[in-house]
Design a protein around this motif. Structure first.
Motif, PDB file in Angstrom:
ATOM      1  N   PHE A  31       0.843  -1.197   0.000  1.00  0.00           N
ATOM      2  CA  PHE A  31       0.000   0.000   0.000  1.00  0.00           C
ATOM      3  C   PHE A  31       0.881   1.251   0.000  1.00  0.00           C
ATOM      4  O   PHE A  31       0.649   2.199  -0.741  1.00  0.00           O
TER       5      PHE A  31
ATOM      6  N   SER B 118       2.650   1.560  -3.446  1.00  0.00           N
ATOM      7  CA  SER B 118       1.766   2.061  -4.504  1.00  0.00           C
ATOM      8  C   SER B 118       1.466   3.546  -4.308  1.00  0.00           C
ATOM      9  O   SER B 118       1.402   4.299  -5.283  1.00  0.00           O
ATOM     10  N   THR B 119       1.273   3.960  -3.052  1.00  0.00           N
ATOM     11  CA  THR B 119       1.013   5.377  -2.786  1.00  0.00           C
ATOM     12  C   THR B 119       2.198   6.210  -3.255  1.00  0.00           C
ATOM     13  O   THR B 119       2.039   7.279  -3.854  1.00  0.00           O
TER      14      THR B 119
ATOM     15  N   ASN C  59       2.396   6.169  -7.161  1.00  0.00           N
ATOM     16  CA  ASN C  59       1.305   6.929  -7.752  1.00  0.00           C
ATOM     17  C   ASN C  59       1.720   8.377  -8.020  1.00  0.00           C
ATOM     18  O   ASN C  59       1.275   9.010  -8.974  1.00  0.00           O
TER      19      ASN C  59
ATOM     20  N   LEU D 120      -7.564   5.074 -15.137  1.00  0.00           N
ATOM     21  CA  LEU D 120      -7.578   4.237 -13.940  1.00  0.00           C
ATOM     22  C   LEU D 120      -7.406   2.766 -14.322  1.00  0.00           C
ATOM     23  O   LEU D 120      -6.738   2.001 -13.636  1.00  0.00           O
TER      24      LEU D 120
ATOM     25  N   PRO E 252      -4.265   2.580  -3.654  1.00  0.00           N
ATOM     26  CA  PRO E 252      -3.750   3.960  -3.711  1.00  0.00           C
ATOM     27  C   PRO E 252      -4.003   4.631  -5.059  1.00  0.00           C
ATOM     28  O   PRO E 252      -4.248   5.835  -5.115  1.00  0.00           O
ATOM     29  N   PHE E 253      -3.987   3.859  -6.152  1.00  0.00           N
ATOM     30  CA  PHE E 253      -4.217   4.437  -7.472  1.00  0.00           C
ATOM     31  C   PHE E 253      -5.669   4.884  -7.628  1.00  0.00           C
ATOM     32  O   PHE E 253      -5.983   5.771  -8.396  1.00  0.00           O
ATOM     33  N   VAL E 254      -6.570   4.222  -6.897  1.00  0.00           N
ATOM     34  CA  VAL E 254      -7.982   4.581  -6.945  1.00  0.00           C
ATOM     35  C   VAL E 254      -8.267   5.741  -5.993  1.00  0.00           C
ATOM     36  O   VAL E 254      -8.995   6.676  -6.323  1.00  0.00           O
ATOM     37  N   LEU E 255      -7.658   5.698  -4.815  1.00  0.00           N
ATOM     38  CA  LEU E 255      -7.946   6.691  -3.775  1.00  0.00           C
ATOM     39  C   LEU E 255      -7.334   8.053  -4.087  1.00  0.00           C
ATOM     40  O   LEU E 255      -7.934   9.089  -3.837  1.00  0.00           O
ATOM     41  N   PHE E 256      -6.086   8.051  -4.598  1.00  0.00           N
ATOM     42  CA  PHE E 256      -5.382   9.318  -4.816  1.00  0.00           C
ATOM     43  C   PHE E 256      -5.171   9.544  -6.306  1.00  0.00           C
ATOM     44  O   PHE E 256      -4.903   8.606  -7.045  1.00  0.00           O
TER      45      PHE E 256
END
Lengths: 243, 105
Positions: free
Chosen positions: A89, A92-93, A96, A104, B26-30
């Motif tokens: 997590f 990925s954050t 991103n 998406l 994270p790709f969906v949320l941010f």
């Protein structure tokens, strides 16, 4: 015009594949051994390869084998997998922020292939990580993992012991190879890596927490601490050596 | 379907879901770049801290009963990388050094 765009996309894809080669080499002995161990644990070749195809996460797949051998229930195995893999997590954050703006759907596709290794390569790469690059990188790593799982199960033997042991360094050597160029350029990078290494050593060797958590906690502690130091420095001395 | 115990199949599907969700979320949320500057700064630090934690202490414990094995491998990797070798050379060089180490020692 569109031809130019396609050409660029395919060369990015190629660059991704190239960047994935060292991961492919590193996964080879680990996947081979996983296939072999899965066989001795009693999984069929379909089950073993399917696990590598669907889960694609080394440490948790190894752990699941020992839990199956213990006779642990499915729910506990899935829960353990979740705990071991929650660190992605954070990865990925981080990625991103670095990845090219895209649909998406594309992001959800390549996010499937984010592992410690693909993350490390993409995050330390110069400039933006394009979708083509991410797909190439992850595809190479994924293919190595899946194919050699099958090969390991099929031949039912591992490499000669000396080679098997010496290949165990591969992924760590890759991490070193990714870290050092940035570390030579910036004392901030050196400080971050040393700090996280110390935290992680204390946590794992001291038995404070399991490895999966320890990497996350050490990373966050070091990254936050460093940012606080930078903030204080900027405030009090007006120094800002952020690059 | 193939000869697969349904219990194992469900386990694999469950493991796959709980692994994919943290990777994808994270790709969906941010959307990226919209987080507060402090968090963005922290995230920029994450790769280097992660690498430090991924390398140590694991690299030194490659062989639990012989710490010099890990030290030799780590020294080879760091030396090659400091000399500016490309990542694949660092990887293959370290493997070679350790193969020689086991062969001669």
């Amino acid at each position: 015009m569109s031809e130019v765009a396609i050409g660029k996309e395919s060369s990015e894809f190629k660059k991704g594949l190239q960047a994935g080669i060292s991961i492919g080499i590193g996964y080879f002995p680990i996947a081979l051994t996983f296939g072999l161990l899965a066989k001795t644990t009693g999984l069929s070749i379909y089950e073993s390869v399917l696990m590598s195809m669907i889960v694609f996460a080394g440490a948790s797949q190894y752990i699941s084998l020992s839990l199956i051998a213990y006779g642990t229930g499915i729910v506990e195995i899935v829960l353990t997998t979740f705990i071991v893999n929650i660190r992605h997590f954070l990865m990925s954050t981080t990625l991103n922020e670095k990845c090219e703006d895209d649909t998406l759907g594309n992001k959800m596709l390549y996010s499937f292939g984010i592992t410690d290794e693909t993350f490390s390569v993409a995050a330390t790469k110069d400039g933006t990580a394009t979708t083509g690059f991410m797909l190439g990188l992850n595809l190479l790593a994924y293919s190595s993992w899946v194919i050699f799982t099958g090969v390991g199960h099929l031949i039912g033997a591992s490499l000669p012991q000396t080679l098997q042991e010496s290949m165990g360094i591969a992924l760590y050597a890759m991490f070193v190879g990714l870290l050092v160029p940035s570390l030579k350029k910036s004392s901030k990078v050196l400080f971050l890596a040393v700090l996280a290494a110390i935290f992680n050593s204390i946590f794992t060797l001291g038995g404070v927490m399991a490895q999966g958590w320890s990497i996350v906690v050490s990373t966050i502690l070091s990254a936050v601490l460093m940012e606080l130091i930078e903030m204080v420095k900027a405030k009090h001395w007006g120094v800002n050596d952020e690059k | 379907m193939l000869t697969m115990k349904s219990e194992i199949l469900w386990m694999i599907i469950g493991m796959g879901l709980v692994t994919y969700i943290p990777r994808m979320l994270p790709f969906v949320l941010f959307k990226g770049k919209e987080l507060p500057p402090f968090i963005q700064g922290v995230l920029k630090n994450v790769p280097y801290a992660t690498l430090g934690a991924l390398i140590f202490p694991a690299i030194l414990l490659l062989q639990k009963d012989d710490i010099w094995y890990g030290i030799a491998g780590a020294a080879a990797a760091f030396a090659a990388a400091f000399l500016g070798a490309n990542v694949i050379i660092v990887v293959l060089g370290s493997i070679t050094v350790l193969a020689l180490y086991s062969y001669f020692l």
